[in-house]
Every structure is written in C-alpha cells, then in structure tokens.
Motif scaffolding. Structure first.
Motif, PDB file in Angstrom:
ATOM      1  N   TYR A  59     -21.015 -76.977 -56.657  1.00 36.46           N
ATOM      2  CA  TYR A  59     -21.374 -76.192 -57.837  1.00 36.46           C
ATOM      3  C   TYR A  59     -20.337 -76.427 -58.923  1.00 36.46           C
ATOM      4  CZ  TYR A  59     -22.638 -72.328 -60.893  1.00 36.46           C
ATOM      5  OH  TYR A  59     -23.024 -71.577 -61.978  1.00 36.46           O
ATOM      6  N   LEU A  60     -20.788 -76.899 -60.090  1.00 32.82           N
ATOM      7  CA  LEU A  60     -19.906 -77.159 -61.219  1.00 32.82           C
ATOM      8  C   LEU A  60     -19.891 -75.926 -62.117  1.00 32.82           C
ATOM      9  CD1 LEU A  60     -18.202 -79.582 -62.224  1.00 32.82           C
ATOM     10  CD2 LEU A  60     -20.073 -80.122 -63.792  1.00 32.82           C
ATOM     11  N   GLU A  61     -18.719 -75.360 -62.283  1.00 31.96           N
ATOM     12  CA  GLU A  61     -18.590 -74.128 -63.046  1.00 31.96           C
ATOM     13  C   GLU A  61     -18.878 -74.366 -64.531  1.00 31.96           C
ATOM     14  OE1 GLU A  61     -18.234 -71.317 -61.647  1.00 31.96           O
ATOM     15  OE2 GLU A  61     -17.679 -71.956 -59.623  1.00 31.96           O
ATOM     16  N   ILE A  62     -19.098 -73.257 -65.256  1.00 34.03           N
ATOM     17  CA  ILE A  62     -19.479 -73.339 -66.670  1.00 34.03           C
ATOM     18  C   ILE A  62     -18.386 -74.013 -67.497  1.00 34.03           C
ATOM     19  CG2 ILE A  62     -20.039 -72.011 -68.726  1.00 34.03           C
ATOM     20  CD1 ILE A  62     -22.301 -72.049 -66.810  1.00 34.03           C
ATOM     21  N   ASP A  63     -17.122 -73.642 -67.263  1.00 30.39           N
ATOM     22  CA  ASP A  63     -16.054 -74.239 -68.066  1.00 30.39           C
ATOM     23  C   ASP A  63     -15.939 -75.736 -67.820  1.00 30.39           C
ATOM     24  OD1 ASP A  63     -15.286 -73.841 -65.474  1.00 30.39           O
ATOM     25  OD2 ASP A  63     -13.200 -73.380 -65.944  1.00 30.39           O
ATOM     26  N   GLU A  64     -16.225 -76.180 -66.589  1.00 35.72           N
ATOM     27  CA  GLU A  64     -16.209 -77.612 -66.303  1.00 35.72           C
ATOM     28  C   GLU A  64     -17.370 -78.314 -67.014  1.00 35.72           C
ATOM     29  OE1 GLU A  64     -13.953 -79.246 -64.963  1.00 35.72           O
ATOM     30  OE2 GLU A  64     -12.793 -77.908 -63.681  1.00 35.72           O
ATOM     31  N   ARG A  65     -18.501 -77.652 -67.116  1.00 34.79           N
ATOM     32  CA  ARG A  65     -19.629 -78.252 -67.829  1.00 34.79           C
ATOM     33  C   ARG A  65     -19.330 -78.371 -69.310  1.00 34.79           C
ATOM     34  NH1 ARG A  65     -24.431 -74.482 -65.537  1.00 34.79           N
ATOM     35  NH2 ARG A  65     -23.419 -74.019 -63.542  1.00 34.79           N
ATOM     36  N   GLU A  66     -18.595 -77.405 -69.854  1.00 32.93           N
ATOM     37  CA  GLU A  66     -18.187 -77.507 -71.257  1.00 32.93           C
ATOM     38  C   GLU A  66     -17.282 -78.723 -71.464  1.00 32.93           C
ATOM     39  OE1 GLU A  66     -19.197 -75.882 -73.771  1.00 32.93           O
ATOM     40  OE2 GLU A  66     -19.986 -73.951 -73.082  1.00 32.93           O
ATOM     41  N   ARG A  67     -16.354 -78.938 -70.538  1.00 31.30           N
ATOM     42  CA  ARG A  67     -15.502 -80.123 -70.634  1.00 31.30           C
ATOM     43  C   ARG A  67     -16.329 -81.393 -70.493  1.00 31.30           C
ATOM     44  NH1 ARG A  67     -12.250 -77.027 -66.912  1.00 31.30           N
ATOM     45  NH2 ARG A  67     -10.480 -76.053 -67.967  1.00 31.30           N
ATOM     46  N   LEU A  68     -17.321 -81.352 -69.614  1.00 27.87           N
ATOM     47  CA  LEU A  68     -18.184 -82.520 -69.440  1.00 27.87           C
ATOM     48  C   LEU A  68     -18.932 -82.839 -70.730  1.00 27.87           C
ATOM     49  CD1 LEU A  68     -19.411 -84.633 -67.517  1.00 27.87           C
ATOM     50  CD2 LEU A  68     -21.183 -82.951 -66.951  1.00 27.87           C
ATOM     51  N   PHE A  69     -19.433 -81.810 -71.405  1.00 28.63           N
ATOM     52  CA  PHE A  69     -20.135 -82.041 -72.666  1.00 28.63           C
ATOM     53  C   PHE A  69     -19.187 -82.644 -73.707  1.00 28.63           C
ATOM     54  CE2 PHE A  69     -21.286 -80.457 -76.918  1.00 28.63           C
ATOM     55  CZ  PHE A  69     -22.510 -81.084 -77.059  1.00 28.63           C
ATOM     56  N   ALA A  70     -17.970 -82.122 -73.781  1.00 26.64           N
ATOM     57  CA  ALA A  70     -16.999 -82.680 -74.725  1.00 26.64           C
ATOM     58  C   ALA A  70     -16.705 -84.140 -74.400  1.00 26.64           C
ATOM     59  CB  ALA A  70     -15.712 -81.855 -74.694  1.00 26.64           C
TER      60      ALA A  70
END
Length: 393
Positions: A126-137
């Motif tokens: 499970y990829l946490e929300i903050d990690e997904r934000e970094r992924l988008f960046a």
C-alpha cells in the motif's frame, strides 16, 4: 553512452518511455520504503497509476505552465494580453490538477476501503498518500525527448515576448478580442531566429546528461520487457537472477541523488568560492563523485547489452519456430511417404532438421552465457553508498 550524456542527446528516433518505466524512474523521488512498495506492486502485477494521455504529455503540460508563468511575470506585458494568457494558464493548471487527482486519489488502483487498506498494508503493497504526492512530483519530471527547457531558450524567449508585447501595448486598446487572441498566440510561441532548434532531426534531445542517462535506461528497460524472448522459457533462470524493475528504480535513485548533490555543490561554490581553501574542498568532493557517475554509466551500458542480447536471441527463437513448423510438414510428408513405402527421403529430412535445431539450440546457449555475464555486471553484489554529487562535463 558517455557522449550521449555529455551532449544530452540520443541519436535516432526514440519512442517515449512506457508508463511503467516512467513510474519506476519517478520512484527515485520517493523514500526508500515507498520505492520498495512501488517496485513490489509492479513486480507482482498489481496496478499502478497511469494516465490516458501518457506521462510524456504531462511533462509537456508542466513545461507549458512554466513558460506561461515566466511570460506573465514580464513587466512589459499589456494587461489585455496578460488576461488571455492568464486564462490559458488557469486551464493548464486545471488539467494538471486533474492528473494529480488521478494519480494520487484515483479509484481502481490503490485500496479505498478501510479493510482493503489494512490488507494491503499487511502485505506491504500500500502506497501512502504522501508517497503518491512525491510520485506525482517525480512524474512531472519524466524524461521526455525534445522538450524545450534550456535556459538560453527561456532567456531568448523572454526577450521575444517583450518585443511583441511592446507593439501590442501600443494598439491593443483599439482592437477586438480576436486580435488580442492572435497576439497572445504570438507571445506564447515567441521564439527569435537565433534560438537553436530544440532537437536535430532524427535525434532525441533532453535537458541534461542526468536526464539523458535516465531516458536511455528506461528505453532499454522497455525494449527488454516488451521482447517476447525475455518472457520465454529459454531465459526463465535469468529472469529470476535480476529484478529489472528494482534495477531501473535504483539507477533512477542514484542519478537523481547525484544531480541533487551537484546542485548543492554548485550553490556552495557560488556562495563561498572566493575562499580558496573552500573552493579546493568543493573540487575534491566533485572529484570523488566521478567514479559514481562512471559506475552509473556502466550499469546502464550493461542494461543496454542485455537488451541487445535478448533481441538477438529473439531472432534465433523465430528461426527455431520456423523449424518447428517445418517439422510438422515433415511429419505429414513422412506419413504420405510411409504409405507409399518409400522412407529414405523422410529419414534424410529428419536428420537434416535435427542438425538445424541442434545448431539453433547451441546458439541460444551462447546467448544465455552472454546474458549471464551482463546480469552479473548489472547487479553488483556489494551495495554502494552514494557519496556527494557529480554532473557530467
């Protein structure tokens, strides 16, 4: 490959990176735990965020936003044209926000219910929300060929905008909205004649050597994964010896960290370079980073050799497939000849086919041996701690 990185250009027509390779490269911006989770999801076939238009279009979208923001910051831009450009900027920002929602909170990719989230957390996928934000960046920085982001071009583009804006400011108040739209188009696409073309025909230009190395690594990753020979039974053992998903993510992590360290060194040298001792210390740290850059180039070079070997083996597999088809024809011929009582021709054909197949299998064994050596080079047994940063000359 070192020359490609030095010139930030890869010869030949190169397709854009696949969604998977772009995601793995963007994982270099995640934490170590988040990157491991993303690699695990891809390795096990779990879904990862994607966009219908691809991540290359998102990179171009981000470039357009940055360009409009730079133009709107110009002091000579008339208000009537600025309003049009600002409206366009708002539309692009909305598109980027929609892409962010798709990647960060899109349905059908990550678990949504509390029970499903707990299950994926137990399974460590499970990829946490903050990690997904970094992924988008990180996906906003996806290596995309021929995206015009050079500083000299940006400076020249600003000069062109000011020239056009000076003319627009004189008569804009007397013209209709359609004329203003045309002037806005001119400003958005303003490029003076002395600006070099973003890419020569038949080549892929990138921002710098770091992005060029990431693009080449992702390109060869795609060529290996998309080749049916790599997924065949002939390379089943080799597939278990190296995790190409993790390899690309590790290369991206080191390249991104190397670029970040180099930026910090340049800033430190610019701020305290007047001190000779401090400048010499910075130079020594840069020299210590040169082997790291060389090792990264070697790892990508090994990845490219794996791709070439797999593609050569695919040719041999196609030849063996044709031999198999010929074997079925020989069997049908044998049946006909057996009924006629003449068996000599079928025996000769069987012997000749056996020799051909044996030759093809011997060639595949050679490819497997070569691939074994490339995999050994690709994944060093001793992990290396990344020192400070170095940028290609």
């Amino acid at each position: 490959m070192r020359s490609w990185c030095d010139h930030a250009a890869v010869p030949g027509e190169r397709p854009e990176l696949s969604d998977t390779s772009a995601t793995l490269i963007a994982s270099g911006y995640l934490t170590a735990a988040g990157r491991a989770i993303l690699v695990r999801r891809i390795s096990t076939g779990l879904p990862v965020p994607t966009l219908m238009t691809g991540f290359g279009d998102m990179r171009r979208l981000q470039r357009s936003i940055a360009q409009l923001e730079s133009q709107l910051a110009g002091p000579m831009l008339p208000g009537v044209v600025a309003a049009v450009l600002r409206n366009r900027l708002n539309g692009l920002v909305r598109r980027r926000e929609e892409a962010r929602k798709t990647i960060v909170t899109g349905k059908g990719v990550f678990a949504g219910s509390t029970r499903a989230i707990r299950r994926e957390r137990r399974e460590n996928v499970y990829l946490e929300i903050d990690e997904r934000e970094r992924l988008f960046a990180g996906l906003l920085c996806t290596p995309t060929p021929n995206v015009n982001t050079m500083r000299s071009v940006r400076r020249a583009g600003s000069v062109a905008v000011e020239r056009i804006a000076g003319v627009v400011g004189q008569v804009a108040a007397k013209s209709g909205s359609r004329q203003v739209e045309q002037w806005a188009d001119q400003i958005a696409a303003a490029t003076p004649r002395d600006i070099p073309a973003p890419a020569a025909p038949g080549s892929a230009h990138l921002v710098d050597g770091y992005e060029a190395l990431l693009f080449v690594a992702g390109h060869y990753y795609d060529r290996i994964l998309m080749n049916p020979a790599w997924r065949s039974d002939h390379f089943a053992v080799q597939r278990t010896q190296v995790n190409l998903h993790a390899e690309l993510a590790e290369i991206a992590t080191d390249v991104i960290a190397l670029r970040a360290v180099r930026v910090d060194l340049d800033r430190a040298k610019a701020g305290g370079g007047f001190d000779r001792a401090f400048a010499e210390q910075i130079d020594r740290r840069e020299s210590a980073l040169r082997p790291v850059w060389t090792e990264l180039i070697d790892r990508v070079q090994a990845l490219s050799e794996v791709a070439h070997v797999v593609e050569s083996a695919a040719t041999e597999l196609r030849i063996l497939a044709e031999y198999d088809k010929a074997a079925t024809i020989d069997d049908r011929i044998d049946a006909l000849i057996a009924r006629s009582g003449d068996r000599e021709i079928s025996v000769d054909n069987a012997k000749r086919l056996t020799e051909q197949v044996r030759s093809g299998e011997e060639q595949l064994r050679v490819y497997r041996d070569v691939l074994q050596g490339n995999i050994a080079r690709l994944s060093p047994s001793v992990p290396r701690e990344l020192p400070a940063r170095y940028e290609p000359s």
